[in-house]
Design a protein around this motif. Structure first.
Motif, PDB file in Angstrom:
ATOM      1  N   UNK A 378       0.840  -1.199   0.000  1.00 32.73           N
ATOM      2  CA  UNK A 378       0.000   0.000   0.000  1.00 32.73           C
ATOM      3  C   UNK A 378       0.879   1.255   0.000  1.00 32.73           C
ATOM      4  N   UNK A 379       1.895   1.260   0.848  1.00 28.37           N
ATOM      5  CA  UNK A 379       2.790   2.412   0.942  1.00 28.37           C
ATOM      6  C   UNK A 379       3.514   2.665  -0.381  1.00 28.37           C
ATOM      7  N   UNK A 380       3.905   1.595  -1.064  1.00 30.40           N
ATOM      8  CA  UNK A 380       4.595   1.747  -2.357  1.00 30.40           C
ATOM      9  C   UNK A 380       3.676   2.372  -3.402  1.00 30.40           C
ATOM     10  N   UNK A 394     -15.549   6.534  -1.320  1.00 34.54           N
ATOM     11  CA  UNK A 394     -15.930   6.896   0.045  1.00 34.54           C
ATOM     12  C   UNK A 394     -14.760   7.483   0.833  1.00 34.54           C
ATOM     13  N   UNK A 395     -13.546   7.326   0.331  1.00 35.85           N
ATOM     14  CA  UNK A 395     -12.380   7.902   1.018  1.00 35.85           C
ATOM     15  C   UNK A 395     -12.386   9.428   0.923  1.00 35.85           C
ATOM     16  N   UNK A 396     -13.066   9.926  -0.099  1.00 37.00           N
ATOM     17  CA  UNK A 396     -13.283  11.378  -0.266  1.00 37.00           C
ATOM     18  C   UNK A 396     -11.972  12.153  -0.281  1.00 37.00           C
ATOM     19  N   UNK A 397     -11.913  13.240   0.467  1.00 44.26           N
ATOM     20  CA  UNK A 397     -10.764  14.148   0.423  1.00 44.26           C
ATOM     21  C   UNK A 397      -9.775  13.924   1.562  1.00 44.26           C
ATOM     22  N   UNK A 398      -9.789  12.753   2.147  1.00 46.36           N
ATOM     23  CA  UNK A 398      -8.815  12.459   3.193  1.00 46.36           C
ATOM     24  C   UNK A 398      -7.398  12.426   2.603  1.00 46.36           C
ATOM     25  N   UNK A 399      -6.370  12.616   3.429  1.00 46.42           N
ATOM     26  CA  UNK A 399      -4.987  12.645   2.911  1.00 46.42           C
ATOM     27  C   UNK A 399      -4.610  11.334   2.217  1.00 46.42           C
ATOM     28  N   UNK A 400      -3.918  11.449   1.109  1.00 49.48           N
ATOM     29  CA  UNK A 400      -3.468  10.269   0.377  1.00 49.48           C
ATOM     30  C   UNK A 400      -2.158   9.777   0.998  1.00 49.48           C
ATOM     31  N   UNK A 401      -2.275   9.336   2.241  1.00 53.27           N
ATOM     32  CA  UNK A 401      -1.132   8.878   3.016  1.00 53.27           C
ATOM     33  C   UNK A 401      -1.447   7.519   3.633  1.00 53.27           C
ATOM     34  N   UNK A 402      -0.411   6.713   3.808  1.00 49.44           N
ATOM     35  CA  UNK A 402      -0.608   5.347   4.295  1.00 49.44           C
ATOM     36  C   UNK A 402      -1.307   5.317   5.649  1.00 49.44           C
ATOM     37  N   UNK A 403      -0.848   6.104   6.601  1.00 51.51           N
ATOM     38  CA  UNK A 403      -1.448   6.089   7.944  1.00 51.51           C
ATOM     39  C   UNK A 403      -2.918   6.490   7.898  1.00 51.51           C
ATOM     40  N   UNK A 405      -4.983   6.168   5.348  1.00 54.69           N
ATOM     41  CA  UNK A 405      -5.756   5.095   4.706  1.00 54.69           C
ATOM     42  C   UNK A 405      -6.005   3.954   5.684  1.00 54.69           C
ATOM     43  N   UNK A 406      -4.959   3.564   6.415  1.00 60.73           N
ATOM     44  CA  UNK A 406      -5.095   2.471   7.380  1.00 60.73           C
ATOM     45  C   UNK A 406      -6.109   2.849   8.464  1.00 60.73           C
ATOM     46  N   UNK A 407      -6.035   4.087   8.967  1.00 58.78           N
ATOM     47  CA  UNK A 407      -6.976   4.546   9.989  1.00 58.78           C
ATOM     48  C   UNK A 407      -8.414   4.501   9.474  1.00 58.78           C
ATOM     49  N   UNK A 408      -8.629   4.945   8.240  1.00 59.81           N
ATOM     50  CA  UNK A 408      -9.963   4.946   7.643  1.00 59.81           C
ATOM     51  C   UNK A 408     -10.503   3.518   7.510  1.00 59.81           C
ATOM     52  N   UNK A 409      -9.654   2.606   7.043  1.00 62.41           N
ATOM     53  CA  UNK A 409     -10.103   1.226   6.832  1.00 62.41           C
ATOM     54  C   UNK A 409     -10.345   0.514   8.155  1.00 62.41           C
ATOM     55  N   UNK A 410      -9.549   0.813   9.167  1.00 56.44           N
ATOM     56  CA  UNK A 410      -9.812   0.238  10.491  1.00 56.44           C
ATOM     57  C   UNK A 410     -11.212   0.625  10.968  1.00 56.44           C
ATOM     58  N   UNK A 428     -10.704  -7.090  17.074  1.00 59.29           N
ATOM     59  CA  UNK A 428      -9.289  -6.743  17.200  1.00 59.29           C
ATOM     60  C   UNK A 428      -8.689  -6.551  15.802  1.00 59.29           C
ATOM     61  N   UNK A 429      -8.097  -5.395  15.552  1.00 56.27           N
ATOM     62  CA  UNK A 429      -7.591  -5.069  14.216  1.00 56.27           C
ATOM     63  C   UNK A 429      -6.096  -4.760  14.277  1.00 56.27           C
ATOM     64  N   UNK A 430      -5.345  -5.387  13.361  1.00 57.13           N
ATOM     65  CA  UNK A 430      -3.909  -5.169  13.265  1.00 57.13           C
ATOM     66  C   UNK A 430      -3.554  -4.781  11.830  1.00 57.13           C
ATOM     67  N   UNK A 431      -2.682  -3.794  11.681  1.00 57.69           N
ATOM     68  CA  UNK A 431      -2.108  -3.481  10.367  1.00 57.69           C
ATOM     69  C   UNK A 431      -0.860  -4.334  10.223  1.00 57.69           C
ATOM     70  N   UNK A 432      -0.796  -5.142   9.157  1.00 59.21           N
ATOM     71  CA  UNK A 432       0.262  -6.150   9.065  1.00 59.21           C
ATOM     72  C   UNK A 432       0.966  -6.151   7.714  1.00 59.21           C
TER      73      UNK A 432
END
Length: 462
Positions: A378-380, A394-403, A405-410, A428-432
């Motif tokens: 994802x980061x790449x 649905x992600x709309x105008x949120x920052x196009x940054x890895x953190x 995106x991960x926060x939004x999907x969590x 329980x959610x983990x970014x892996x």
């Protein structure tokens, strides 16, 4: 009227036979009493068996790995093996050499297929030279090697035709060759037996067809040409411009081609973790651990039940008495489509699957764990300028940054669990990045301890 009964038994007066009882009445009474004892004994036995069954399940933890194909389930299972079944992992590691060789050779052949058709999707010509054509000729023996490796593994072809959608905002390139799979998770024993036959037989008496020694020799002879092909700037540009969709691990194996092609190559843990081999059967793993509280042994059973759409029908029988589900959602695939159905976005498919799992009445008391996997990929993609909102409106105008995106999907996955679960429960959610052995080892220990606590809590309530 006087009744004869044992005064020491307080219930004897109730069960004593009437003094005027006839032989027929006595026989009927004794038959009724015998039937009552039989029913009572049957109830006692059923209660005993039920109690034993509950006690048995109290000491067993059953975990399912769920998620779509290529979500990282098999890699997660390998991490569990490394962490909790280390002895067996060490024994089976050598058998993965054949799979890793196949992964490398398939990637090379995919590039050679593209060399045959040097046209970009935009209609322009890719400037291949005589050197590239010569490399293609010298590497042509790898075509036969790929088929021989598949035979060694007992693999079967599983052609998957993937159309390239016309929409510029929802694209995915086709795989360069048909997917393949093995018929049984016991393929390792088959490979080991084949290797033993190859090593113990004289070259002149070896049978026609797949032979691990000959295969390794051909790959070793092609090592320099593989490296030259992969490191060529024009080839790299062609792969990028053609959008050639290699396996996620292709770059890793191609970069390590000289090491993997060596005649004395022995797979390392990182190699095995990245090796891809689709299996159509359920893949199990068992191990035991001691309960610190009372010294009893806890048996763990982990199942990778497959993720392609044709395999999901096999999930339901495994839902019974499941302690925990680890659901893998590959969040790097927000711009990709399912190989089985190019109309469906892969991330959207994960959302649909997760909703169905959370909604299941059979799983209402099951501990739910999500691995938002492949954050490295994802980061790449984000670093290369791919805009998430272009594929996920649905992600709309949120920052196009890895953190971000991960926060939004969590939040999105957690909200689904809260809104669609039959009963309230914690998710329980983990970014892996499950190919990262060190990071994943820490996560798995945390997951294991959390599952054990939940299991013991429920067992106490029972």
């Amino acid at each position: 009227m006087v009744f004869n009964y044992d005064a020491s038994d307080p219930l004897a007066v109730i069960t004593a036979a009437p003094p005027s009882e006839t032989p027929e009445q006595k026989a009927a009474r004794e038959e009724r009493e015998a039937e009552s004892r039989r029913i009572s004994n049957q109830i006692d036995e059923e209660l005993r068996l039920h109690k034993a069954d509950l006690k048995k399940h109290e000491q067993m933890v059953k975990i399912l790995l769920l998620g779509q194909s290529e979500s990282g389930k098999s890699t997660t299972l390998k991490n569990f093996r490394m962490q909790f079944a280390a002895e067996n992992w060490a024994k089976e590691r050598a058998s993965w050499r054949t799979v890793i060789q196949l992964n490398l050779v398939r990637s090379v052949n995919a590039i050679l297929d593209a060399v045959k058709h040097p046209d970009a999707d935009d209609g322009s010509k890719i400037p291949l030279t005589e050197k590239h054509q010569l490399l293609a000729i010298r590497l042509s023996p790898l075509r036969r090697v790929e088929e021989d490796l598949k035979r060694l593994l007992g693999a079967a072809a599983n052609p998957v035709e993937v159309a390239v959608p016309s929409s510029p905002t929802r694209t995915v390139s086709p795989r360069p060759s048909a997917e393949f799979y093995v018929r049984s998770w016991e393929w390792q024993s088959f490979v080991e037996a084949s290797q033993n036959r190859s090593e113990n037989s004289h070259p002149r008496t070896r049978h026609e067809g797949a032979n691990s020694i000959d295969i390794s020799e051909i790959i070793a002879r092609c090592s320099e040409d593989i490296r030259e092909l992969w490191e060529d700037d024009i080839i790299q540009d062609m792969v990028k411009r053609r959008g050639l969709r290699l396996e996620d691990s292709a770059t890793f194996f191609l970069n390590a081609s000289e090491r993997i092609a060596a005649r004395d190559y022995h797979p390392g843990d990182d190699d095995v973790l990245r090796a891809r081999l689709l299996c159509r059967n359920i893949v199990p793993l068992s191990w035991t651990s001691n309960l610190a509280s009372d010294g009893k042994t806890l048996t763990w059973k982990l199942y990778d039940v497959g993720g392609s759409r044709t395999q999901r029908q096999a999930w339901l029988p495994y839902f019974e008495q499941v302690t925990a589900i680890i659901f893998l959602a590959p969040i790097s695939c927000f711009d990709e489509r399912l190989a089985e159905d190019p109309r469906v976005n892969r991330l959207e498919d994960s959302f649909i699957l997760w909703k169905a799992i959370c909604s299941s009445q059979l799983l209402k008391s099951t501990t739910m764990i999500i691995f938002l996997n492949k954050i490295d990929l994802l980061a790449k993609k984000i670093a290369n300028g791919v805009m998430v909102r272009q594929f996920l409106p649905s992600y709309a105008d949120r920052p196009n940054e890895t953190k971000a995106v991960v926060k939004y999907l969590k939040t999105k996955f957690r909200d689904t669990a809260r809104n669609y679960s039959p009963e309230p429960r914690t998710c329980h959610i983990y970014a892996t990045t499950v190919v990262d052995t060190h990071e994943t080892a820490q996560i798995l220990v945390s997951v294991r301890d959390g599952i054990m606590r939940e299991h013991l809590k429920k067992a106490t309530l029972m």
